[in-house]
Design an enzyme around this catalytic site. Structure first.
Site, mmCIF file in Angstrom:
data_model
loop_
_atom_site.group_PDB
_atom_site.id
_atom_site.type_symbol
_atom_site.label_atom_id
_atom_site.label_comp_id
_atom_site.label_asym_id
_atom_site.label_seq_id
_atom_site.Cartn_x
_atom_site.Cartn_y
_atom_site.Cartn_z
ATOM 1 N N GLN A 85 0.841 -1.253 -0.170
ATOM 2 C CA GLN A 85 -0.073 0.065 0.103
ATOM 3 C C GLN A 85 0.768 1.264 -0.121
ATOM 4 O O GLN A 85 0.466 2.318 0.596
ATOM 5 C CB GLN A 85 -0.933 -0.111 1.157
ATOM 6 C CG GLN A 85 -2.003 -1.017 1.250
ATOM 7 C CD GLN A 85 -2.869 -0.822 -0.102
ATOM 8 O OE1 GLN A 85 -2.860 0.134 -0.928
ATOM 9 N NE2 GLN A 85 -3.960 -2.036 -0.201
ATOM 10 N N SER A 86 2.018 1.177 -0.611
ATOM 11 C CA SER A 86 2.972 2.374 -0.759
ATOM 12 C C SER A 86 2.562 3.409 -1.415
ATOM 13 O O SER A 86 2.182 3.248 -2.595
ATOM 14 C CB SER A 86 4.381 1.827 -1.187
ATOM 15 O OG SER A 86 5.034 2.998 -1.571
ATOM 16 N N ASN A 87 2.357 4.508 -0.712
ATOM 17 C CA ASN A 87 1.950 5.844 -1.712
ATOM 18 C C ASN A 87 3.149 6.173 -2.465
ATOM 19 O O ASN A 87 2.725 6.557 -3.669
ATOM 20 C CB ASN A 87 1.632 6.994 -0.620
ATOM 21 C CG ASN A 87 0.649 6.906 0.492
ATOM 22 O OD1 ASN A 87 -0.543 6.580 -0.005
ATOM 23 N ND2 ASN A 87 0.908 7.225 1.675
ATOM 24 N N ALA A 89 5.157 4.362 -4.359
ATOM 25 C CA ALA A 89 5.060 3.327 -5.201
ATOM 26 C C ALA A 89 3.836 3.791 -6.146
ATOM 27 O O ALA A 89 4.340 3.835 -7.715
ATOM 28 C CB ALA A 89 4.777 2.041 -5.002
#
Length: 353
Positions: A85-87, A89
């Site tokens: 859930q990386s912002n 990425a």
């Protein structure tokens, strides 16, 4: 702070490559009802609406410099890392599409996603068409072991692409390199011009989430560049050891070198509070959930459970406990991440009454 002095410092960036991605300057304004209730002048720096999409956030500032550097070096493939859930990425995938670059993601499943029912940033990664590789933490694998596997896989993919004559540019978690850090030195200068133009004057405190280190490093480097007395507080989103401060110092000072200046920051200037992390990264806290609901219901402002909710819970506690005196002028750098509210329940936490 003298506006002309800040404008003079902005000229340091004229010779540095930068892609045009965000909508700057992002707004700054006072949250009146909450300021009145807390007894401080609280201003938000709205990097949650950086763009270029509705899901923009603070990483776009870093990516303007990182992808500018990548293009200068002839790269056509961008490889980066993060959690599922990386912002960062997701924003990298967005930025790559805008600039015509290919994006490859290596994402660690700290919370295992349902691949048949994708949510939040992982769903957006797929919509954006990024090549997405997920590393599951199986059989008791630690986060560090998972990261090692992710980087090994990335190296193999880079080798494969380079054998085909394609140039690759690898970006670490959060875009936290000296080049990426430049984005937040420039962002800090932007803030101080706005404070002058809006007649806010000098601020006493600036709060920001402490994640991979580049955002905090850039802000501290900017503070040093302007010789400002503002007290910068980083509220950690994940556990941090003493080596974290050294990392922030290294990023800040290396970025200042890229600007060709002699200013530096010291370890003593890095203030990181880990008291609001809770049980760990992507694990919600009751205090963060309360901060999310408080801002949503008082000001219509959306925070997230992973970063800004925890950081704001720290700011509120600092005010209520008297660490921040009544009447102080405080800026909260809203780094974005609202997509976290649409992630897996384990990440979102209890945000309903």
């Amino acid at each position: 702070m003298n506006k002309e002095r800040v404008l003079e410092k902005q000229k340091l960036f004229e010779s540095i490559s930068q892609a045009q991605l965000g909508y700057f300057p992002t707004p700054i304004y006072k949250v009146n009802k909450i300021s009145e209730e807390l007894g401080v002048e609280l201003y938000l720096k709205r990097d949650d609406i950086t763009g270029p999409s509705v899901f923009g956030g603070n990483k776009i500032r870093k990516l303007e410099f990182l992808l500018g550097d990548a293009i200068d070096k002839g790269s056509s493939y961008i490889i980066t890392h993060g959690a599922t859930q990386s912002n960062h990425a997701m924003q990298t995938a967005t930025a790559c599409n805008k600039l015509g670059l290919n994006c490859i993601l290596y994402l660690l499943a700290l919370v295992s996603p349902d691949m048949a029912n994708l949510k939040s940033n992982l769903l957006l990664d797929k919509v954006l068409g990024a090549e997405t590789n997920i590393i599951e933490l199986e059989g008791g694998m630690t986060e560090a072991e998972g990261e090692k596997i992710a980087h090994e896989k990335a190296k193999e993919r880079i080798k494969e692409l380079e054998s085909e004559g394609k140039f690759c540019y690898e970006i670490p978690v959060g875009g936290s390199t000296p080049v990426g850090t430049l984005g937040f030195i420039k962002g800090l200068l932007e803030l101080y011009i706005q404070l002058e133009e809006n007649h806010v004057g000098d601020i006493d405190y600036l709060f920001v989430t402490a994640g991979s280190g580049g955002t905090l490093a850039g802000i501290l480097a900017g503070i040093s560049l302007l010789d400002s007395d503002t007290n910068v507080i980083g509220i950690a989103a994940s556990p941090k050891g003493e080596e974290y401060k050294e990392r922030v110092v290294g990023l800040a000072n290396d970025a200042l070198k890229l600007l060709g200046v002699n200013e530096t920051i010291s370890r003593d200037s890095v203030k990181v509070d880990t008291n609001y992390v809770g049980k760990g990264y992507e694990i919600p806290t009751e205090e963060a959930s309360n901060a999310i609901k408080y801002f949503a219901r008082k000001e219509g402002i959306i925070l997230d459970p992973v970063y800004t909710g925890k950081a704001m819970s720290g700011l509120i506690d600092y005010v209520k406990s008297g660490i921040i005196p009544q009447g102080s002028k405080v800026v909260f750098w809203h780094t974005g991440g609202g997509t976290g509210l649409f992630a897996e329940k384990e990440i979102v936490g209890d945000i309903f009454d």
